[in-house]
Write an enzyme that holds these catalytic residues in place. Structure first.
Site, PDB file in Angstrom:
ATOM      1  N   SER A 139       0.827  -0.987   0.045  1.00 58.36           N
ATOM      2  CA  SER A 139       0.110   0.169  -0.102  1.00 58.36           C
ATOM      3  C   SER A 139       0.975   1.292  -0.001  1.00 58.36           C
ATOM      4  O   SER A 139       1.672   1.499   0.929  1.00 58.36           O
ATOM      5  CB  SER A 139      -1.026   0.082   1.383  1.00 58.36           C
ATOM      6  OG  SER A 139      -1.645   0.964   1.421  1.00 58.36           O
ATOM      7  N   LYS A 165      -0.924  -1.117  -4.411  1.00 59.71           N
ATOM      8  CA  LYS A 165      -2.180  -0.398  -4.038  1.00 59.71           C
ATOM      9  C   LYS A 165      -1.742   1.197  -4.023  1.00 59.71           C
ATOM     10  O   LYS A 165      -0.693   1.137  -3.349  1.00 59.71           O
ATOM     11  CB  LYS A 165      -2.978  -1.070  -3.000  1.00 59.71           C
ATOM     12  CG  LYS A 165      -3.677   0.032  -2.034  1.00 59.71           C
ATOM     13  CD  LYS A 165      -4.691  -0.521  -1.218  1.00 59.71           C
ATOM     14  CE  LYS A 165      -4.666  -0.071   0.378  1.00 59.71           C
ATOM     15  NZ  LYS A 165      -5.491  -0.570   1.417  1.00 59.71           N
ATOM     16  N   LYS A 167      -2.903   4.971  -2.767  1.00 59.99           N
ATOM     17  CA  LYS A 167      -3.807   6.048  -2.172  1.00 59.99           C
ATOM     18  C   LYS A 167      -4.010   7.176  -3.115  1.00 59.99           C
ATOM     19  O   LYS A 167      -3.179   7.790  -3.772  1.00 59.99           O
ATOM     20  CB  LYS A 167      -3.244   6.408  -0.854  1.00 59.99           C
ATOM     21  CG  LYS A 167      -3.041   5.288   0.172  1.00 59.99           C
ATOM     22  CD  LYS A 167      -4.313   4.912   0.733  1.00 59.99           C
ATOM     23  CE  LYS A 167      -4.029   4.034   1.991  1.00 59.99           C
ATOM     24  NZ  LYS A 167      -5.389   3.507   2.270  1.00 59.99           N
ATOM     25  N   ASP A 193      -6.923   3.150  -3.439  1.00 55.01           N
ATOM     26  CA  ASP A 193      -7.769   3.257  -2.312  1.00 55.01           C
ATOM     27  C   ASP A 193      -8.094   4.750  -1.903  1.00 55.01           C
ATOM     28  O   ASP A 193      -7.106   5.397  -1.727  1.00 55.01           O
ATOM     29  CB  ASP A 193      -7.006   2.468  -1.213  1.00 55.01           C
ATOM     30  CG  ASP A 193      -7.781   2.526   0.184  1.00 55.01           C
ATOM     31  OD1 ASP A 193      -9.006   2.939   0.258  1.00 55.01           O
ATOM     32  OD2 ASP A 193      -7.093   1.895   1.252  1.00 55.01           O
ATOM     33  N   GLU A 218     -11.028   0.945  -3.650  1.00 56.01           N
ATOM     34  CA  GLU A 218     -11.420   0.686  -2.476  1.00 56.01           C
ATOM     35  C   GLU A 218     -11.967   1.768  -1.701  1.00 56.01           C
ATOM     36  O   GLU A 218     -11.402   2.879  -1.774  1.00 56.01           O
ATOM     37  CB  GLU A 218      -9.894   0.194  -1.361  1.00 56.01           C
ATOM     38  CG  GLU A 218     -10.273  -0.399  -0.119  1.00 56.01           C
ATOM     39  CD  GLU A 218      -8.818  -0.748   0.584  1.00 56.01           C
ATOM     40  OE1 GLU A 218      -8.079  -1.203  -0.250  1.00 56.01           O
ATOM     41  OE2 GLU A 218      -8.827  -0.729   1.795  1.00 56.01           O
ATOM     42  N   ASP A 243     -14.029  -1.160   2.726  1.00 54.79           N
ATOM     43  CA  ASP A 243     -13.142  -1.519   3.956  1.00 54.79           C
ATOM     44  C   ASP A 243     -13.685  -0.812   5.067  1.00 54.79           C
ATOM     45  O   ASP A 243     -14.336  -1.563   6.003  1.00 54.79           O
ATOM     46  CB  ASP A 243     -11.581  -0.584   3.551  1.00 54.79           C
ATOM     47  CG  ASP A 243     -10.699  -0.452   4.738  1.00 54.79           C
ATOM     48  OD1 ASP A 243     -11.011  -0.961   5.867  1.00 54.79           O
ATOM     49  OD2 ASP A 243      -9.520   0.045   4.734  1.00 54.79           O
ATOM     50  N   LYS A 267     -10.078  -6.419   8.142  1.00 55.87           N
ATOM     51  CA  LYS A 267      -9.015  -6.276   9.093  1.00 55.87           C
ATOM     52  C   LYS A 267      -9.531  -6.676  10.383  1.00 55.87           C
ATOM     53  O   LYS A 267     -10.611  -6.077  10.657  1.00 55.87           O
ATOM     54  CB  LYS A 267      -8.959  -4.495   9.153  1.00 55.87           C
ATOM     55  CG  LYS A 267      -8.265  -3.837   7.725  1.00 55.87           C
ATOM     56  CD  LYS A 267      -8.215  -2.592   7.931  1.00 55.87           C
ATOM     57  CE  LYS A 267      -7.526  -1.884   6.751  1.00 55.87           C
ATOM     58  NZ  LYS A 267      -7.660  -0.436   6.602  1.00 55.87           N
ATOM     59  N   GLY A 295      -4.106  -3.981   6.184  1.00 54.66           N
ATOM     60  CA  GLY A 295      -3.289  -3.526   7.316  1.00 54.66           C
ATOM     61  C   GLY A 295      -3.675  -2.116   7.783  1.00 54.66           C
ATOM     62  O   GLY A 295      -4.332  -1.254   7.031  1.00 54.66           O
TER      63      GLY A 295
HETATM   64  O1  OSB Z   1      -7.176   2.301   4.364  1.00 53.16           O
HETATM   65  O2  OSB Z   1      -6.212   0.363   4.427  1.00 53.16           O
HETATM   66  C1  OSB Z   1      -6.157   1.451   4.583  1.00 53.16           C
HETATM   67  C2  OSB Z   1      -3.177   2.560   6.580  1.00 53.16           C
HETATM   68  C3  OSB Z   1      -3.666   3.244   7.620  1.00 53.16           C
HETATM   69  C4  OSB Z   1      -5.028   3.500   7.628  1.00 53.16           C
HETATM   70  C5  OSB Z   1      -5.734   2.826   6.603  1.00 53.16           C
HETATM   71  C6  OSB Z   1      -5.307   1.824   5.495  1.00 53.16           C
HETATM   72  C7  OSB Z   1      -3.832   1.721   5.668  1.00 53.16           C
HETATM   73  C8  OSB Z   1      -3.375   1.148   4.292  1.00 53.16           C
HETATM   74  C9  OSB Z   1      -1.722   0.642   5.208  1.00 53.16           C
HETATM   75  O3  OSB Z   1      -3.610   1.084   3.551  1.00 53.16           O
HETATM   76  C10 OSB Z   1      -1.824  -0.852   4.822  1.00 53.16           C
HETATM   77  C11 OSB Z   1      -0.421  -1.453   5.545  1.00 53.16           C
HETATM   78  O4  OSB Z   1      -0.517  -1.569   6.627  1.00 53.16           O
HETATM   79  O5  OSB Z   1       0.652  -1.752   4.686  1.00 53.16           O
HETATM   80 MG    MG Z   2      -8.286   1.075   2.924  1.00 50.77          MG
END
Ligand code: OSB
Ligand code: MG
Length: 376
Positions: A139, A165, A167, A193, A218, A243, A267, A295
């Protein structure tokens, strides 16, 4: 089988991320992480982690609200009270406490780890896991420019990650996705995401993303907007993955009934623990919907829980279970989590409990506050 908590110690540790992580609603540079050490009346101990963040930007919970909920309401309610099995904690806590799923999950998941430790089995196998390794995706946070993102994405693919992925947010979406797709080539698994950064009125704009053949989009809309996610899904070729919206199995049922998405990011720390996570997994499996494990920038303790959960059979898509070195100079567990050149993280399926040891000296060094609650 039964669990009776005699003592729970909470600690807040602080660890700097190797690089800042930015999502649509905010940026994290230093993590504040809540760790729990649980002790059963029979003397068995286990560690767990609460996935709440520093700010209420992903969901309403934070490290501070979780600390309050755990010390004032959750732990006092459980101390000295026997339950037949960790899965009984989910209903018990849900009946007594509205909300606070991340705080509840920290204890619920710790109870499963206690049981695994006591029985000498791995958390993976106790939960019903069958895999020996987890396919891993990365991510990547929002980058300053599309070029910077392209470099990061290319490097991640070369390291072995099985999907990338990125953001996104309004103003950092099409150009960023375009740059990542160019850098990775047409066949690489790419997804985006949004962490709830868009509105239903952005549907036309989001439909333009279909051209990039994303594996999924996402959480484009707000967490409570299931109906609007369903309307958006009707407009998109790209599957929507939820999510933040999926906080319990009932929300997953609503998603299925409404057609609000086609994939779920599970999660365990977001849904109140492993009992709900498994129920969502089983529901999606019956409906032939794939799931994957997300995560929350966890330390090696929370990562162990994610790896164990992701070993269940319907986790058919790569999870956000990057190795320790992606986040930390040095993790709080030994061995640290590693990923091989094919993007696989090994499941410690034959080691009891979490399968990694907590480095208590390191935790002590990082601890900024601690509180012990014990059976009277
Ligand atoms: O939306 O999945 C998410 C990290 C913090 C808060 C939300 C998200 C995330 C990640 C990180 O996408 C995933 C990781 O732990 O590598
Ligand atoms: Mg997410």
């Amino acid at each position: 089988m039964s669990i009776r908590l005699a003592r729970v110690t909470l600690r807040e540790i602080r660890m700097a991320l190797r690089e800042p992580f930015e999502i649509s609603s905010g940026r994290t540079t230093d993590r504040r992480i809540l760790l729990l050490e649980l002790e059963d009346a029979d003397g068995t101990t286990a560690w767990s982690e609460c996935v709440a963040g520093e700010q209420p930007s992903y969901s309403a919970e934070t490290v501070d609200t979780a600390w309050l909920a755990l010390t004032e309401w959750i732990v006092p309610r459980l101390l000295g009270r026997g339950v037949a099995h960790p899965r009984a904690l989910d209903g018990l806590l849900r009946r007594a406490i509205r909300g606070h799923p991340m705080a509840r999950a920290a204890v619920e998941m710790g109870a499963w780890t206690l049981l695994a430790e006591r029985d000498g089995v791995s958390l993976s196998r106790l939960l019903g896991g069958t895999r020996d390794a987890i396919a891993t995706g990365i991510s990547i946070g929002i980058q300053a420019s599309p070029d910077a993102l392209a470099d990061k994405a290319r490097a991640a693919l070369a390291t072995g990650y099985q999907r990338i992925k990125i953001k996104i947010r309004p103003g950092a979406d099409i150009e960023h996705i375009h740059a990542a797709r160019e850098a990775l080539g047409p066949r690489a698994g790419l997804m985006a995401d949004a962490n709830s950064a868009y509105a239903p009125s952005d549907a036309d704009h989001l439909a333009d993303l279909d051209a990039y053949r994303l594996l999924m989009l996402e959480q484009p809309l707000a967490q409570d907007d299931l109906l609007r996610h369903a309307r958006l899904q009707d407009r998109l070729a790209t599957p929507i993955c939820l999510d933040e919206s999926i906080r319990h199995v009932e929300a997953a049922e609503d998603m299925l009934a409404l057609g609000a998405g086609r994939i779920v990011n599970i999660k365990p720390g977001r849904v109140g623990g492993f009992t709900q996570a498994r129920a969502i997994h089983d529901l999606c499996r019956r409906h032939a919907l794939p799931v994957w494990c997300g995560g929350m920038l966890e330390s090696g303790v929370g990562r162990a829980c994610n790896v164990a959960l992701a070993s269940l059979p319907n986790f058919t898509l790569p999870g956000d279970v990057s190795p320790s070195a992606r986040y930390w100079e040095r993790d709080v567990v030994t061995p640290e989590w590693t990923m091989d050149a094919n993007g696989m993280v090994a499941v410690p399926a034959h080691r009891p409990g979490l399968g990694v040891a907590v480095d208590v000296d390191r935790v002590d060094d990082l601890t900024v506050r601690t509180r012990t609650l014990a059976m009277s």
